[in-house]
Design an enzyme around this catalytic site. Structure first.
Site, mmCIF file in Angstrom:
data_model
loop_
_atom_site.group_PDB
_atom_site.id
_atom_site.type_symbol
_atom_site.label_atom_id
_atom_site.label_comp_id
_atom_site.label_asym_id
_atom_site.label_seq_id
_atom_site.Cartn_x
_atom_site.Cartn_y
_atom_site.Cartn_z
ATOM 1 N N SER A 43 -9.730 -1.058 6.533
ATOM 2 C CA SER A 43 -9.238 -0.772 5.416
ATOM 3 C C SER A 43 -8.482 -1.839 4.808
ATOM 4 O O SER A 43 -8.003 -1.653 3.420
ATOM 5 C CB SER A 43 -8.034 0.443 5.551
ATOM 6 O OG SER A 43 -8.846 1.708 5.568
ATOM 7 N N SER A 53 -9.399 1.575 2.678
ATOM 8 C CA SER A 53 -8.345 2.487 1.790
ATOM 9 C C SER A 53 -7.340 1.763 1.080
ATOM 10 O O SER A 53 -6.768 1.905 0.599
ATOM 11 C CB SER A 53 -7.837 3.302 2.923
ATOM 12 O OG SER A 53 -7.027 2.661 3.862
ATOM 13 N N LYS A 95 0.966 -1.226 0.081
ATOM 14 C CA LYS A 95 0.050 -0.021 0.034
ATOM 15 C C LYS A 95 0.878 1.219 0.138
ATOM 16 O O LYS A 95 1.994 1.237 0.692
ATOM 17 C CB LYS A 95 -0.998 -0.173 1.435
ATOM 18 C CG LYS A 95 -1.990 0.925 1.390
ATOM 19 C CD LYS A 95 -2.769 0.715 2.670
ATOM 20 C CE LYS A 95 -4.032 1.725 2.717
ATOM 21 N NZ LYS A 95 -4.666 1.455 3.902
#
Lengths: 577, 577
Positions: free
Chosen positions: B232, B208, B133
């Site tokens: 997330s 996210s 990420k």
């Protein structure tokens, strides 16, 4: 029953104190030694029977537990004997708060009954009386914690730790004195008064678990529980010449105990044992973890007692370890007796086949301390004021017996001057949540730097590992005169970093060996203040000197194991030298 | 080189995006499917060789690792194949941020060299390409994390996790897209744009860690790392039909990664794996813990991988367990496909010899959510504004493609209206540190109540234990249309409580089985909003439906073990029904 609207805090506090005095059994009252008798450690009151002296003479927790587990002594016998001795200790040092003889004896009797029925101990702490700091709630009983406004508010539940200890067979039997706010390294509040050091009553027993320190040193308990957010277990253990352990955050269940600054979760207060014997630290920690406290405390770390860590599997199985020694934290230079204790430890460790290297903090302790203080007082001390306000009790600015009245007892009712006095360092302003986050983030970075510095010692130890543990002073001094303990960062840096740490007795102040030294170049005002506290060793007459052993976060078992190594080395070296 | 003083944020963002596009190898560019091709999961671009299809066709992390460990495939071969497939995935869902083919191949080549020299794999993740990420820093590379002002600020160090993964033999090979602030359960920012769901590009991939979800679903990676402070990791894994794990606080090292709301330490964001296979969750977690991350991250929990906990020693060794099922969290009623997935899980568990009981939260989730929101936004969102201010980038109020310009792109430079828009719920005011402490303390009490409720199920399970795990929805819906994902407390309650949780694929939305239901009595506005999102199953065409399995704090290994039990039961039951 304390009407805060009409009665003064003095009236409410005085009544609570009178109730406490009324609970002392008449037949256990002693003729107290004269006030100028400073050392009460060997004071004989003549009140304890031979059997009671035999029972309370056992200082080693494991030995006492063996007698209980074999049924040699009953839980009632042991609890009664220690209760009596605790009440005596109280009369010479003012170490107790709540007294509940009937309740404790009922618990003990129930253990004896089960033992009789099953032929075996109820749990690993069967029959062991355990003293508790005046934060650790027992159902139906006040938890005053040094605040007048907390009087007559009986706890609805036991603290989780109390339940875990009861399940392990222990007998909670007294509660012990603390300073108002818990944020002083000494022990005085306007409800229960001042606790003194049994080795020398002109000196502080330390704090905030000072009642525990005095009680255990005097033999009124072999094992007690304190709390530690800046040294509050290790300081009184250190000042009173006993053993203590500050476990890592959330290892021992705090749920259901009271505290100051509730909700401050960055530098967490922890509960930990104080004991007359090193074995007490291990026995307590193992028994509590065996009780799976994470089933009852939502933030407890699910990490069972790890015997292999205790056996130092990650530290060469305890053979040929390398210790760092912190001679000076770079802020306040230790007094001669403390320096001598460090030299004794070094010599003993070398003689035992270990190595030592000098430890210079990878982050200056004055730098590390700054965010810790900002976090402790991020509310500008408002939570302290909120607990004083209901009765108008003054927020104490000092633990000194001779502090001017304005600093001790005369703040007008309801006054709430932010950042004025108390334990709140003057320049600290209340922070916004965002400011607090920023300080916490800065601290995270310093923690990383400190960890990296520790790990980098791998290049210097010769063991292939970083230093196994760190030997440091507990304080720059042996127990200073009442009201004079002001620098606690020798213990507090461990709380900032969440490094578990023990304290253990090494020696006593010796005027023949510990002559005052000429002044050095003072690095900070605290350094000069501390220096000026050692103009004469006679002030510290009979004061014990402890040291501290520090490990890495969540290495609680290894810290206990390494402390055994150091203590064994000291004993062997003392014998040989 | 982004001069924030003279260039508009649009210019800076556009240049960064152009630089990214320039890094896509010409020979890996595809003719993209038409915009109205919604499902790109089976889109064939014809670009991958037979060998590359074979390599990237392996979805099980353990199988891939075996091929690498045997030397059947080299690290360079595997990394090249996945890189190519990742670049293709990016062209259909816009899932990547940083692209660094040379660096990844150099790492892979170095592994191959060592393998050749020693004949054995470098570590447990030898040669495995791992996607990260866009928070997890790699030295010398930007970590934009959705903020224009973070462009052209190359990281000085690898995140600790990157070093641990490299030491384990992994090959970090791409970074993946996120929403601005990380506080949306979707994936859009003004630098890299919007990521879509590969099963249906009119739907959100979640967030996210949405770039990870899309990339792994499309076969461009078998294992990636996301972060999770409210779901997330689990939301994108759930929306994209793959596996994900939210580990407990501080189990996986976060040190050196970037984040929002730095210093907010009460409800901690955690790093965790997303994977095409359940085995990926175990392999990742075990490999990272075997790397002893607590030696490098000062707040990491020193708790090695516990094989006995993974083998469910504390849960009847995985035999005859009892699971709670949360059909509805009492706030937002799940859509028909989610309800059907729960019924499938129940039937499968019963068929496998386990029992299930209904789970009613012991603390209402609307009550539990309140302090969590106050803590998340205790700064009034100021940290988000501070990261937008240097360039005047607007703070996004919505992830909706059709949001009015004022909500997306036109906040004037330097404007800093506290509590206006962005992800900050309107009524939340910035708190003082003391107010924050009080909220944190209130939350502690709720955590205790929730834990007690969980433990109290012991009376109902018939196993002698409380429920072993909890099966719940990941969300009230399968992936909703872009911009419509607004209720994330089905995942977020685990963060509030620090309960580890996995997500795993169960089924797909099926118009024949999942007819809309008549309206129920709406409990909260969110309930009605969610209801109105399911007027027609056709909107959710091809969308995967995952469920969530929740365990107790620090039971990460057991959660993985129990997820295997549930997934195995589902597969067996699917086969038999």
């Amino acid at each position: 029953m304390g009407d805060f609207n009409t009665e003064s805090w003095k009236t409410i506090a005085a009544r609570k104190k009178a109730e406490q005095i009324a609970k002392l059994p008449k037949e256990w009252l002693i003729t107290p030694p004269a006030e100028d008798v400073l050392n009460v450690m060997r004071h004989s009151c003549g009140l304890l029977s031979v059997k009671e002296l035999e029972i309370t003479g056992v200082r080693d927790t494991v030995v006492l537990l063996e007698k209980l587990a074999k049924g040699e002594w009953s839980a009632v016998e042991v609890t009664s004997a220690f209760y009596k001795r605790a009440i005596i200790a109280h009369q010479v040092t003012n170490c107790l708060t709540e007294i509940f003889i009937d309740k404790a004896l009922a618990w003990a009797a129930s253990l004896d009954k089960k033992f009789k029925e099953t032929g075996k101990p109820v749990g690993p702490l069967h029959g062991l009386p355990i003293s508790l700091k005046d934060q650790i709630c027992i159902e139906g009983m006040d938890t005053v914690m040094g605040y007048v406004s907390w009087i007559n508010k009986p706890a609805k539940h036991n603290a989780v730790l109390v339940d875990v200890l009861l399940a392990a067979g222990a007998v909670p039997f007294v509660r012990t004195n603390v300073p108002q706010t818990l944020m002083f390294p000494e022990t005085f509040n306007v409800v229960f008064g001042r606790t003194t050091n049994p080795y020398n009553r002109s000196l502080t027993p330390g704090g905030s678990s000072g009642g525990e320190g005095a009680l255990i040193a005097l033999g009124g308990s072999v094992l007690g529980v304190g709390s530690d957010i800046g040294g509050s277990v290790r300081i009184p253990a250190g000042m009173c010449g006993i053993y203590g352990l500050r476990p890592s955050y959330n290892r021992i269940p705090y749920q259901g105990a009271m505290n100051s600054s509730l909700g401050q979760e960055c530098i967490s207060s922890v509960l930990g044992p104080l004991s007359a014997s090193l074995s007490g630290l291990r026995v307590f920690t193992q028994a509590v973890l065996d009780g799976e406290p994470w089933l009852y405390d939502p933030v407890c770390v699910r990490k069972p007692w790890d015997e292999s860590e205790y056996k130092l599997k990650k530290h060469g199985h305890g053979e040929k370890m390398c210790f760092g020694i912190m001679w000076d934290d770079g802020v306040v230079k230790p007094h001669p007796p403390v320096h001598r204790a460090l030299k004794m430890a070094k010599a003993a460790l070398l003689a035992a086949g270990h190595t030592v290297i000098d430890w210079v903090p990878p982050v200056s302790h004055s730098v590390l301390r700054a965010p810790a203080m900002e976090i402790f007082y991020a509310d500008g001390g408002e939570n302290f004021y909120d607990d004083c306000a209901p009765t108008g009790e003054p927020l104490l600015k000092s633990m000194a017996p001779d502090a001017p009245p304005a600093e001790q007892l005369d703040m007008p009712f309801g006054a709430k001057p932010m950042n004025k006095g108390g334990t709140v360092p003057e320049p600290l302003k209340p922070l916004s949540a965002y400011e607090l986050w920023k300080v916490q983030w800065k601290l995270r970075d310093l923690r990383k730097q400190y960890l990296d510095g520790w790990m980098a010692t791998k290049e210097k130890t010769g063991t292939g590992r970083p230093i196994d543990g760190l030997v440091t002073p507990v304080a720059p001094y042996a127990a200073p005169p009442l009201g004079k303990y002001t620098y606690s960062y020798y213990t507090s840096f461990c709380n900032t970093l969440d490094y578990p740490a023990s304290t253990f007795p090494v020696t006593f102040v010796d005027p023949a060996l510990d002559a005052p030294q000429p002044p050095h170049t003072f690095r900070y005002p605290e350094d000069e203040i501390a220096y000026n506290l050692y103009t004469s060793p006679d002030v510290y007459k009979d004061a014990p000197v402890n040291l501290q052993l520090v490990g890495q976060k969540l290495e609680d078992e290894a810290v206990i194991g390494m402390t055994e190594v150091v203590v064994t080395a000291l004993q062997a070296h003392k014998g040989s030298s």
